[in-house]
Design an enzyme around this catalytic site. Structure first.
Site, PDB file in Angstrom:
ATOM      1  N   GLU A 237       0.820  -1.164   0.012  1.00  0.00           N
ATOM      2  CA  GLU A 237       0.065   0.130   0.038  1.00  0.00           C
ATOM      3  C   GLU A 237       0.726   1.403   0.112  1.00  0.00           C
ATOM      4  OE1 GLU A 237      -3.623   0.112   2.328  1.00  0.00           O
ATOM      5  OE2 GLU A 237      -3.197  -2.042   2.961  1.00  0.00           O
ATOM      6  N   HIS A 253       8.738 -26.478   5.191  1.00  0.00           N
ATOM      7  CA  HIS A 253       7.952 -27.641   5.054  1.00  0.00           C
ATOM      8  C   HIS A 253       7.450 -27.711   3.532  1.00  0.00           C
ATOM      9  CE1 HIS A 253       7.945 -30.003   8.735  1.00  0.00           C
ATOM     10  NE2 HIS A 253       7.991 -28.679   9.231  1.00  0.00           N
ATOM     11  N   LYS A 347     -13.430  -0.961  -4.600  1.00  0.00           N
ATOM     12  CA  LYS A 347     -14.799  -0.382  -3.782  1.00  0.00           C
ATOM     13  C   LYS A 347     -15.633   0.454  -4.691  1.00  0.00           C
ATOM     14  CE  LYS A 347     -12.232   0.352   0.723  1.00  0.00           C
ATOM     15  NZ  LYS A 347     -11.958   1.253   1.769  1.00  0.00           N
TER      16      LYS A 347
END
Length: 366
Positions: A237, A253, A347
């Site tokens: 951001e 892993h 948005k």
């Protein structure tokens, strides 16, 4: 490329004063903690059997940090929900903390409404909007945010209320003294990262230069695992730059096997390992082993030792350092750290779509 030792150039890019907000982080932590202590919570909330924290983006990270901090001391399960749906187990025995800086985050509002219908014990953290209005109308305990900033810059005012709620209700262990000492510790450490400290003496500027032009991968563990997420989102951001994060020992892993390919692209990557002397001994060994593999694959990497006497102090120290790194990286990228045009685009697209009731999984009616 911006000269990080020329503060005058910062003002040309930083229209929203993000640098000043980052510099104010230590004071904001102390002030937000003092403000949070003014809120009273029902004693009945201490009897809950689970905790669900609702939020998105810069609001949700406060729940992640609290959950990670309380891993070894939590008396009940704690889950963070980023989305419209709440877990099927949420009922009157669940504490639900809804966090939305704006008070208008649609995912959080939908999940909050569902939790209210299931008679969960509710707490709200917001600066206004529909979420605050619903809390006030229903007499729900509410931590009011009175600062005006980007949500990601308001982290102290989002995190300290969550810490206050969970510690006051004896759901995790972290004393008031420990919280106050952590805020004091980072206030003492912050001057080392300030914009008037030259690059060769400034750890944050030095790291930013190492990450310039790179895809960044931040690796951390235990109570710092969610701090790695914070670094990732701040670089996204503020710096407008690609980043991701991994947590150990899980990364050992799977992720370590991926260091081999694609061939010829290692110059575009830099790995940051957030190391703590407070980690489990086996975690420290695993992190060292991963660094050996990174070096063998010729992948640039930096070991960052996080300072602080307690897990919380180290969380706050690492957050402050990461925020400064993202800010200086924004300056190097020649971008204004405050605007988030791509988020605004998403948005706006959602706002254009018809508003619908979001059914919860397991509900029999819409």
């Amino acid at each position: 490329m911006t000269n990080l030792d020329d503060e005058r150039s910062f003002a040309l890019l930083d229209s929203g004063g993000m640098g000043a907000q980052i510099a104010g982080f230590p004071h904001a932590c102390a002030a937000a903690w003092a403000e949070a202590q003014k809120v009273s919570l029902p004693l009945a909330y201490r009897a809950v059997r689970s905790v669900v924290i609702l939020g998105m983006g810069g609001s949700a990270i406060s729940g992640d940090l609290a959950r990670a901090l309380g891993t070894n001391s939590a008396s009940v399960p704690i889950e963070v929900v980023r989305g419209y749906h709440i877990p099927g187990y949420v009922d009157s025995n669940t504490l639900v903390i809804a966090i939305s800086y704006s008070g208008g985050t649609e995912e959080t509002l939908a999940a909050f409404s569902a939790a209210k219908e299931r008679t969960a014990s509710l707490i709200v953290v917001a600066s206004g909007g529909k979420l605050q209005a619903r809390a006030l109308a229903a007499g729900i305990p509410h931590y009011a945010i009175r600062t005006k900033s980007q949500p990601r810059a308001a982290l102290p005012h989002l995190y300290m209320p969550v810490l206050h709620a969970l510690t006051t209700l004896y759901l995790i262990r972290c004393s008031a003294r420990e919280i106050e000492q952590a805020a004091s510790f980072i206030a003492d450490q912050a001057p080392a990262f300030a914009s008037d400290v030259p690059t060769n003496e400034n750890p944050a500027k030095n790291l930013a230069r190492a990450l310039f032009g790179k895809i960044v991968s931040i690796h951390a563990s235990e109570f710092l695992g969610e701090v790695a997420r914070r670094w990732k989102t701040q670089i996204n951001e503020n710096s407008k730059q690609w980043a991701e994060f991994e947590t150990l020992p899980e990364a050992n892993h799977n992720a370590v096997v991926g260091y081999a390919h694609p061939l010829g692209n290692t110059d575009s990557i830099c790995v940051i390992q957030l190391h703590s002397p407070l980690y489990h001994e086996r975690t420290r060994i695993g992190m060292e082993a991963a660094r050996e593999l990174l070096n063998a694959a010729s992948i640039a990497n930096r070991l960052v030792t996080v300072l602080g006497p307690t897990p919380l102090a180290q969380q706050l120290f690492a957050i402050l350092l990461g925020d400064y790194v993202s800010y200086y990286l924004a300056m190097l990228n020649g971008v204004d750290p405050t605007p988030v045009a791509n988020i605004d685009h998403v948005k706006a697209r959602l706002a254009e779509a018809p508003t619908q009731v979001v059914p919860q999984r397991g509900d029999t009616k819409v």
